[in-house]
Design an enzyme around this catalytic site. Structure first.
Site, PDB file in Angstrom:
ATOM      1  N   PHE A 393       0.925  -1.222   0.052  1.00  0.00           N
ATOM      2  CA  PHE A 393       0.012  -0.062  -0.051  1.00  0.00           C
ATOM      3  C   PHE A 393       0.672   1.064   0.013  1.00  0.00           C
ATOM      4  CE2 PHE A 393      -2.741  -3.075   2.100  1.00  0.00           C
ATOM      5  CZ  PHE A 393      -4.142  -2.817   1.270  1.00  0.00           C
ATOM      6  N   ASP A 394       0.633   2.383  -0.732  1.00  0.00           N
ATOM      7  CA  ASP A 394       0.980   3.419  -0.639  1.00  0.00           C
ATOM      8  C   ASP A 394       0.100   4.240   0.669  1.00  0.00           C
ATOM      9  OD1 ASP A 394       2.257   6.031  -1.192  1.00  0.00           O
ATOM     10  OD2 ASP A 394       0.419   6.685  -2.209  1.00  0.00           O
ATOM     11  N   LYS A 395       0.795   5.331   1.284  1.00  0.00           N
ATOM     12  CA  LYS A 395       0.170   5.889   2.312  1.00  0.00           C
ATOM     13  C   LYS A 395      -0.977   6.891   1.916  1.00  0.00           C
ATOM     14  CE  LYS A 395       2.281   8.556   5.275  1.00  0.00           C
ATOM     15  NZ  LYS A 395       1.115   9.888   5.118  1.00  0.00           N
TER      16      LYS A 395
END
Length: 697
Positions: A393-395
């Site tokens: 996941f990106d944040k």
């Protein structure tokens, strides 16, 4: 020139765009317009139209700040430039070169299907054979390239079906085959257009600094070692290092950081970022195709091109049966000399059943997904997502909201917290800085009404000094307060950005701002674990402390902060080399390459256009809620595909044995082959029934 349709269209036009523009800043030869929120979708087109004005040397659009920056002949006034704008947003949105309408692209498959279903056999055979010419051409190219592939099988299957008079099966086969080809070409072309559009946002001319004097030069003339100036609202056209000046840089698409980054002397900057405020002088390290943005785009082009050439599951399965079927038919004819036996063997080709049932499974799964806010772009996306065991996941904008909010207010003096928030919100006025907007939102959510300040002095990279009623209010970085002779306590808070508030010469509060985790993120991760996803990783360009805070809150297995796009790609490659099925979920340009490199890329709807076009799956909700649904649908679809393989392979294998033994006539072979195809196709429709949404009452 006004077209004849203009009077009819005028009744539907929105207000002229010129009315939605506000001059935010202007100096001779340069103006920055603020574009109204409702017209920001047309910003890039407005910049292109403005750049065509003979007096304009450069025009650039920055979506993050809704700014249209124009550099022009100083002899003109800023207001004169508005005459270069189109009359309305509708005109601005019109593409210069219209794409081929979808109905025209799908005309050949539609004609083939119609001929097979409704037209009598003799003319239908001619129509279907004409529609099958592209298949024949691909088959010939395969044979010329010494590759016996699915196209050869398709061509022979259609030819035999037409020769045997089975126009229904022939028409359906040609229709499905050509529909798939057109969808693949359309998706590939759209991704490339988005890439070109992204690269086209860089200004065509830049302000070259020579011994303190500035002059406009074409971007292609800039080389390493040159010095260029970038002002507020402009995009950074090169990779370089700041050698003078101060400003707040929006590089969210690269770093993933929701807050603008303050840049001063020695700070590194990348092409594709933009300056919120201030002015910086940059020494060029790389320009043109040598910038990181250009290299990323080239890498994405290669990844997309490679992906569109990879045969999907149907091709791989069917390819394996081409040579055995042909060899079996040839041997049987050589031994027996019976043409009927040869025809029976060749009719049982496996490929027809696979090419009808498996694409139907993909189509019904895509329809079901769309009903449940999941957009699968192709069959490969479904196949790859079903095998995923690790999700990266990106944040910012993915697990978090992507915009800062006030997390806490720590009082440092005997003053009411609501009063501190009211004064701080009033002091920010209408400044568009993300931190200022966060403070105003917090005040509004608390039911506070901020008065209009009498005076606002914005300090680039520092904050604001405002006169609110009878109070002198300072809101900003500790350095700004120190310049005013105000003592500040320790301001470090893990995972947060800090803003100090001072009233009448003394520090009264410390505000911590952070990017909040989406409310349902934890529930989504729990659902994914129940589906068998074993590993969750956070990979972000944001600070390590911010990444650690999110990872702890959500119980992630691993986290990495301060990652550049190439670092994310390296992580994906390492995990895939270890045998993991990897999905990347992101929303920015910095995620696009990793998404293309992963088994499957998943984009959120509010992400960058490039990320959505690169992604194999797009979630259509406002959050990650549809992600578990996407995984479940993909796995169900793969289960149905395996069933369909059995439904096609078993009866056709039995039929093949009987045909080889001379116990199956061509008519019976056609019934076996088409019967298994119909049975598998009916099974492929199950996702529409199993996942049907409840009817509205």
């Amino acid at each position: 020139m006004v077209s004849e349709a203009a009077p009819r269209r005028a009744r539907q036009r929105p207000a002229p765009l010129a009315r939605s523009l506000r001059i935010a800043h202007a100096i001779p030869g340069r103006v920055r317009f603020q574009v109204a929120f409702e017209d920001q979708a047309h910003g890039a087109e407005l910049a292109r139209r403005m750049a065509s004005h003979p007096a304009v040397s450069a025009a650039s659009w920055r979506e993050t700040s809704r700014s249209l920056v124009v550099q022009f002949d100083p002899a003109l006034k800023s207001g004169d430039l508005l005459s270069a704008l189109p009359a309305s947003a509708q005109d601005a949105a019109a593409p210069a070169t219209p794409a081929t309408p979808l109905w025209r692209q799908m005309l050949v498959p539609a004609v083939s299907l119609t001929a097979g279903l409704l037209v009598p056999a003799p003319p239908a055979s001619f129509v279907i054979a004409t529609c099958a010419l592209p298949i024949a051409r691909r088959a010939v190219r395969g044979l010329v390239g010494r590759k016996l592939n699915i196209d050869v099988l398709d061509g022979m299957a259609v030819g035999l079906l037409l020769a045997s008079g089975d126009v229904l099966a022939a028409g359906v086969s040609v229709g499905l085959i050509e529909t798939g080809e057109r969808i693949r070409r359309r998706a590939s072309g759209r991704a490339r257009r988005v890439l070109r559009s992204w690269l086209g946002t860089t200004p065509s001319a830049v302000r070259l600094d020579e011994a303190g004097k500035e002059r406009m030069v074409p971007l292609e003339e800039v080389k390493a070692g040159d010095r260029i100036s970038v002002y507020a609202g402009e995009s950074v056209p090169v990779d370089g290092v700041v050698i003078d000046g101060l400003g707040d840089l929006d590089d969210k698409t690269w770093s993933g950081e929701a807050m603008p980054r303050r840049v001063a002397t020695s700070a590194q900057v990348l092409a594709g970022s933009s300056l919120y405020d201030g002015r910086v002088l940059i020494e060029v390290l790389a320009s043109g195709d040598e910038t990181r943005a250009a290299k990323l785009a080239i890498a994405l082009e290669d990844a997309i091109a490679a992906d569109t050439k990879v045969s999907d599951m149907v091709y791989r399965i069917a390819d394996r049966f081409v040579l055995p079927v042909l060899a079996t038919g040839g041997i049987a004819f050589a031994v027996t000399g019976q043409v009927g036996r040869l025809v029976s063997i060749l009719i049982i080709d496996y490929g027809t059943g696979f090419r009808v049932s498996i694409p139907t499974t993909v189509l019904t799964t895509m329809i079901t997904g769309a009903r449940q806010k999941v957009l699968f772009k192709n069959g490969r996306a479904i196949e790859e997502l079903a095998q995923v065991d690790t999700i990266i996941f990106d944040k910012t904008g993915t697990l978090t909201s992507g915009r800062p909010s006030v997390a806490a207010i720590e009082l440092l003096a005997d003053l009411d917290q609501r009063e501190v928030l009211r004064l701080a919100a009033a002091a920010e006025g209408q400044i568009q800085h993300p931190m200022a907007a966060a403070i105003r939102r917090a005040a509004k959510a608390d039911g506070l009404r901020a008065e209009t300040p009498h005076e606002v002095r914005y300090q680039v990279g520092g904050g604001v000094i405002s006169r609110v009623g009878e109070h002198l209010v300072v809101v900003g970085q500790p350095a700004l307060l120190a310049k005013q002779g105000i003592t500040c306590p320790d301001t470090s808070i893990a995972g947060s950005s800090v803003v100090m508030v001072a009233v009448d010469g003394r520090a009264v509060a410390r505000m911590s701002l952070r990017d909040r985790v989406d409310s349902n993120a934890k529930e989504v991760l729990a659902s994914l674990r129940r589906l068998g996803i074993r590993r969750f990783i956070l990979a972000t360009g944001d600070r390590g402390s911010a990444a650690a805070a999110v990872a702890r809150q959500l119980g992630l297995d691993e986290y990495h902060g301060g990652m550049l796009p190439e670092d994310k790609v390296g992580l994906v490659r390492r995990l895939r080399a270890e045998g993991h099925g990897v999905a990347v979920v992101g929303d920015g340009i910095n995620d696009a390459y990793a998404m293309a490199e992963a088994g499957v890329g998943i984009a959120v709807p509010d992400g960058a256009h490039l990320a959505r076009e690169t992604a194999d799956v797009v979630l259509l909700a406002e959050d990650l809620a549809p992600l578990p649904t996407a995984v479940r649908l993909a796995r169900e679809a793969m289960g149905i595909m395996r069933q369909n393989i059995g439904l096609v392979a078993v009866p056709n294998t039995v039929g093949m044995g009987l045909a080889v033994a001379g116990q199956l006539t061509p008519l019976a072979a056609t019934l076996v082959n088409n019967g298994s195809t119909v049975l598998a196709a009916a099974n492929a429709l199950r996702p529409l029934q199993k996942n049907r949404l409840p009817a509205k009452s």
